[in-house]
Design an enzyme around this catalytic site. Structure first.
Site, PDB file in Angstrom:
ATOM      1  N   PHE A 160       0.882  -1.158   0.000  1.00  0.00           N
ATOM      2  CA  PHE A 160       0.000   0.000   0.000  1.00  0.00           C
ATOM      3  C   PHE A 160       0.923   1.212   0.000  1.00  0.00           C
ATOM      4  O   PHE A 160       2.099   1.113   0.357  1.00  0.00           O
ATOM      5  CB  PHE A 160      -0.899   0.006   1.248  1.00  0.00           C
ATOM      6  CG  PHE A 160      -2.298  -0.482   0.991  1.00  0.00           C
ATOM      7  CD1 PHE A 160      -2.571  -1.402   0.002  1.00  0.00           C
ATOM      8  CD2 PHE A 160      -3.357  -0.020   1.760  1.00  0.00           C
ATOM      9  CE1 PHE A 160      -3.847  -1.860  -0.228  1.00  0.00           C
ATOM     10  CE2 PHE A 160      -4.640  -0.465   1.537  1.00  0.00           C
ATOM     11  CZ  PHE A 160      -4.898  -1.383   0.551  1.00  0.00           C
ATOM     12  N   GLN A 164      -9.078  12.959   7.370  1.00  0.00           N
ATOM     13  CA  GLN A 164      -8.541  12.515   6.084  1.00  0.00           C
ATOM     14  C   GLN A 164      -9.613  12.607   5.002  1.00  0.00           C
ATOM     15  O   GLN A 164     -10.677  11.998   5.127  1.00  0.00           O
ATOM     16  CB  GLN A 164      -8.023  11.088   6.185  1.00  0.00           C
ATOM     17  CG  GLN A 164      -7.268  10.642   4.936  1.00  0.00           C
ATOM     18  CD  GLN A 164      -6.521   9.351   5.162  1.00  0.00           C
ATOM     19  OE1 GLN A 164      -7.127   8.301   5.308  1.00  0.00           O
ATOM     20  NE2 GLN A 164      -5.197   9.416   5.193  1.00  0.00           N
ATOM     21  N   HIS A 224     -10.545  11.611   1.366  1.00  0.00           N
ATOM     22  CA  HIS A 224     -10.213  10.652   0.315  1.00  0.00           C
ATOM     23  C   HIS A 224     -10.344  11.366  -1.033  1.00  0.00           C
ATOM     24  O   HIS A 224     -11.272  12.169  -1.227  1.00  0.00           O
ATOM     25  CB  HIS A 224     -11.180   9.472   0.393  1.00  0.00           C
ATOM     26  CG  HIS A 224     -10.765   8.276  -0.386  1.00  0.00           C
ATOM     27  ND1 HIS A 224     -10.844   8.228  -1.768  1.00  0.00           N
ATOM     28  CD2 HIS A 224     -10.300   7.072   0.005  1.00  0.00           C
ATOM     29  CE1 HIS A 224     -10.429   7.049  -2.173  1.00  0.00           C
ATOM     30  NE2 HIS A 224     -10.098   6.326  -1.122  1.00  0.00           N
ATOM     31  N   LEU A 265     -17.407   6.000  -1.680  1.00  0.00           N
ATOM     32  CA  LEU A 265     -16.013   5.859  -2.050  1.00  0.00           C
ATOM     33  C   LEU A 265     -15.809   5.130  -3.373  1.00  0.00           C
ATOM     34  O   LEU A 265     -16.449   4.116  -3.641  1.00  0.00           O
ATOM     35  CB  LEU A 265     -15.289   5.082  -0.949  1.00  0.00           C
ATOM     36  CG  LEU A 265     -13.867   5.529  -0.616  1.00  0.00           C
ATOM     37  CD1 LEU A 265     -13.849   6.981  -0.194  1.00  0.00           C
ATOM     38  CD2 LEU A 265     -13.331   4.648   0.510  1.00  0.00           C
ATOM     39  N   GLU A 275      -9.276   3.425  -4.075  1.00  0.00           N
ATOM     40  CA  GLU A 275      -8.019   3.870  -4.660  1.00  0.00           C
ATOM     41  C   GLU A 275      -7.352   2.778  -5.488  1.00  0.00           C
ATOM     42  O   GLU A 275      -6.412   3.051  -6.234  1.00  0.00           O
ATOM     43  CB  GLU A 275      -7.095   4.361  -3.558  1.00  0.00           C
ATOM     44  CG  GLU A 275      -7.548   5.694  -2.997  1.00  0.00           C
ATOM     45  CD  GLU A 275      -6.591   6.255  -1.975  1.00  0.00           C
ATOM     46  OE1 GLU A 275      -6.043   7.337  -2.225  1.00  0.00           O
ATOM     47  OE2 GLU A 275      -6.396   5.619  -0.939  1.00  0.00           O
ATOM     48  N   ARG A 280      -2.474  10.010  -0.568  1.00  0.00           N
ATOM     49  CA  ARG A 280      -3.892  10.374  -0.488  1.00  0.00           C
ATOM     50  C   ARG A 280      -4.091  11.862  -0.243  1.00  0.00           C
ATOM     51  O   ARG A 280      -4.918  12.502  -0.896  1.00  0.00           O
ATOM     52  CB  ARG A 280      -4.543   9.559   0.638  1.00  0.00           C
ATOM     53  CG  ARG A 280      -6.022   9.800   0.791  1.00  0.00           C
ATOM     54  CD  ARG A 280      -6.611   8.876   1.840  1.00  0.00           C
ATOM     55  NE  ARG A 280      -6.652   7.502   1.389  1.00  0.00           N
ATOM     56  CZ  ARG A 280      -7.041   6.477   2.141  1.00  0.00           C
ATOM     57  NH1 ARG A 280      -7.387   6.681   3.382  1.00  0.00           N
ATOM     58  NH2 ARG A 280      -7.075   5.261   1.642  1.00  0.00           N
ATOM     59  N   HIS A 335     -13.370  11.127   4.847  1.00  0.00           N
ATOM     60  CA  HIS A 335     -13.264   9.674   4.890  1.00  0.00           C
ATOM     61  C   HIS A 335     -12.936   9.099   6.258  1.00  0.00           C
ATOM     62  O   HIS A 335     -13.475   8.061   6.633  1.00  0.00           O
ATOM     63  CB  HIS A 335     -12.190   9.232   3.897  1.00  0.00           C
ATOM     64  CG  HIS A 335     -11.952   7.760   3.855  1.00  0.00           C
ATOM     65  ND1 HIS A 335     -12.974   6.835   3.693  1.00  0.00           N
ATOM     66  CD2 HIS A 335     -10.803   7.028   3.960  1.00  0.00           C
ATOM     67  CE1 HIS A 335     -12.471   5.618   3.687  1.00  0.00           C
ATOM     68  NE2 HIS A 335     -11.169   5.702   3.867  1.00  0.00           N
ATOM     69  N   ARG A 386      -3.345   9.167   7.830  1.00  0.00           N
ATOM     70  CA  ARG A 386      -3.406   7.752   8.206  1.00  0.00           C
ATOM     71  C   ARG A 386      -2.720   6.880   7.165  1.00  0.00           C
ATOM     72  O   ARG A 386      -2.982   6.999   5.978  1.00  0.00           O
ATOM     73  CB  ARG A 386      -4.869   7.320   8.371  1.00  0.00           C
ATOM     74  CG  ARG A 386      -5.025   5.840   8.697  1.00  0.00           C
ATOM     75  CD  ARG A 386      -6.466   5.499   9.026  1.00  0.00           C
ATOM     76  NE  ARG A 386      -7.367   5.671   7.900  1.00  0.00           N
ATOM     77  CZ  ARG A 386      -7.577   4.759   6.957  1.00  0.00           C
ATOM     78  NH1 ARG A 386      -6.921   3.612   6.989  1.00  0.00           N
ATOM     79  NH2 ARG A 386      -8.430   4.986   5.977  1.00  0.00           N
TER      80      ARG A 386
END
Length: 582
Positions: A125, A239, A241, A255, A258, A289, A354, A389
């Site tokens: 990730f 955060q 997104h 959402l 990603e 992000r 998000h 995050r």
């Protein structure tokens, strides 16, 4: 119809867990395994808790794919991505105990993706140095929730997922239970408990564009904890997104994973420009992000967005079989919500609120809140994520601290020799509920919730200014006044209207904590962008802590230990070769 027409229900347990998502269930499981009486309550079906929406994966330095990985490197990556605002002791605890969390899930038959030789598969990730994200397709959160529900059932953990908790009950600074109501029939519920574990999520629903559903993450945890005497930390660190859908209106912010960009999705503005060339020409759509979200916001604010206020994300150039294999959930979501086929048509998106990286202030060892007998875990808590995050950390956090906090809560209730219950606290909670059910109020909670979301979107979105935050506070003052005239109007379908009224109260308090804290953070760091203070200020390396009575104060963050601080301070590997974004 009012709650006065039905008798109040009285329940009693050693430990009450508020929230039936992954964090609450893991704490309840630990308590049950230790032989402690526990009751878990929630306001939505446990099978559909917010945890089920987590798609990407769960982190642990297992070393199944990259043997050189370690808990220290996991901690370093977490600390670096937090912009050095994360509480080092919390970071260390999560990284050290992550592998044990995965082992527990395996014991409980979690269906992880595996290699041909049986090893748990792990993938990259964004911002991870090594492959450490375990997964179950793009349904990781759903499978974790199912696994925890099965384990809780084996232990015969009582779960009531139709109770809305409206107040925590406190006497002399110590928890003695909670008060609420059954959403289906309005029955008031008083719960006596020697300890309470708060696992009721964050506050991202108070923005107009949000990946949270209508009745979740409305700031419940903030309000419950703050009114009980706890404090809120890092409320301003939210955060956003990069990719939330604009339509349909009742699902705005849903959402777009990603993984769409990770598999080769392209971002363009209304002019057809691939705009990430302006913001991160090397990593492009595979940038972090916070950077991609800021880039999209900037394009829209500069007038290069679509007529509906978005940008385009396109995967239609990919072979259809790749989309069906790698992005099946996304494909189905767009068909269901818009009848849009992403194999042929681009998606219209915009940044969406998000994840609440802030939450209730907690101690690193037990996640105690400073109120005796009250603990907070999961997205309701704070300290791990700082200003950004690390993708995949939220799911492992709830497992690690669900277990640890359950252990501490078990010891706490075993040590209590006397419980003082204050009738005045119960009467205050009861009177508040009755006042919302009075017949003469003229304001609608749902309309005021919309007004809160509008003010937060306009004044505390991806980019903030002093003037905008002050304007937001003035608007919030007016909404607070109007909220005094809110009336809930239940009907034969249930007491959802009363739930909306309490959602509004949570949203108002969470909005104030966020605006006042964002006003004080006069810098740009990670998710928090101040156009009037575009640089990062070393003097603000710490947390803003808020309470309804004391307002905002600043707490410098502790120094991280050498074991992972030096790794975090080393140059990061920004290569995107073989890596998915966070």
């Amino acid at each position: 119809m009012s709650t006065a027409q039905v008798r109040e229900r009285l329940l009693s347990t050693s430990v009450l867990v508020i929230g039936t998502g992954g964090a609450g269930l893991r704490a309840a499981i630990e308590l049950a395994q230790r032989g402690v009486q526990v009751l878990a309550v929630g306001k939505r079906r446990k099978q559909d808790a917010h945890t089920t929406l987590a798609a990407g994966g769960i982190n642990a330095a297992l070393g199944t794919m990259d043997p050189e990985d370690s808990w220290e490197q996991h901690a370093a990556d977490t600390l670096r991505e937090s912009y050095f605002l994360a509480e080092p002791a919390i970071v260390e605890t999560v990284a050290r105990h992550a592998a044990h969390g995965i082992e527990e899930l395996q014991t409980w038959d979690m269906p992880f993706a595996r290699e041909e030789d049986g090893r748990i598969s792990q993938r990259f990730f964004g911002a991870h140095t090594y492959r450490r994200t375990a997964y179950a397709g793009d349904y990781t959160g759903l499978e974790i929730q199912r696994t925890l529900i099965r384990r809780a059932a084996e232990l015969q953990v009582p779960i009531i997922d139709s109770i809305y908790i409206t107040r925590l009950l406190v006497a002399d600074g110590t928890i003695f239970g909670a008060y609420g109501f059954d959403i289906t029939d309005g029955t008031p519920v008083q719960i006596h408990a020697d300890a309470v574990v708060l696992a009721a999520g964050g506050h991202t629903r108070i923005w107009r564009q949000t990946s949270s559903r209508r009745d979740e993450n409305t700031g419940d945890s903030f309000r419950l904890a703050a009114l009980a005497g706890a404090r809120i930390r890092d409320a301003e660190l939210v955060q956003f997104h990069p990719s939330g859908l604009l339509e349909p209106e009742d699902a705005a912010g849903t959402l777009v994973s990603e993984a769409a960009r990770g598999e080769g999705g392209i971002l363009t503005n209304a002019l057809g420009e691939r705009y990430m060339e302006r913001y991160d020409p090397e990593r492009m759509e595979l940038s972090t992000r916070d950077r991609v979200a800021l880039a999209g916001y900037t394009e829209i604010a500069a007038g290069r967005g679509t007529e509906k206020g978005g940008v385009w994300l396109d995967v239609s150039h990919l072979p259809p079989e790749v989309i069906h294999q790698k992005l099946p959930r996304l494909y189905r979501t767009l068909i269901d919500l818009q009848m849009l086929d992403i194999t042929t048509t681009k998606m219209e998106i915009a940044p969406t609120a998000h994840y609440s990286m802030g939450g209730v202030w907690v101690a690193p060892d037990d996640h105690g809140t400073g109120v005796d007998g009250l603990y907070a875990i999961g997205e309701a808590s704070s300290g791990l994520h700082g200003a950004n995050r690390l993708g995949g950390n939220s799911l492992i956090e709830l497992l690690v601290y669900g277990r640890i906090t359950g252990e501490y809560a078990a010891d706490y209730v075993a040590s209590r020799t006397m419980v003082h219950r204050d009738g005045a606290a119960v009467e205050q909670a009861r009177a508040e509920m009755q006042s919302l059910l009075r017949a003469e109020g003229t304001e609608s909670a749902r309309r005021l919730q919309r007004d809160v979301r509008n003010l937060m979107t306009e004044n505390a979105g991806v980019v903030r200014t002093e003037e905008g935050l002050q304007e937001g506070l003035r608007t919030l003052d007016a909404l607070d006044s109007r909220a005094q005239d809110v009336t809930a109007r239940p009907d034969r379908a249930g007491f959802d209207d009363l739930a909306h009224a309490y959602d509004l109260l949570g949203a108002l308090l969470a909005a104030r904590a966020t605006l006042e804290s964002a006003l004080e953070r006069r810098e740009s760091r990670g998710c928090h962008n101040r156009s009037d203070f575009p640089a990062m200020d070393p003097a603000l390396q710490g947390s803003f802590v808020w309470s309804p009575t004391a307002g905002v104060s600043f707490e410098p963050v502790a120094a991280a230990p050498d074991s992972f601080r030096s790794l975090a301070e080393a140059d990061a590997d920004d290569s995107v070769t073989g890596k998915l974004v966070e």
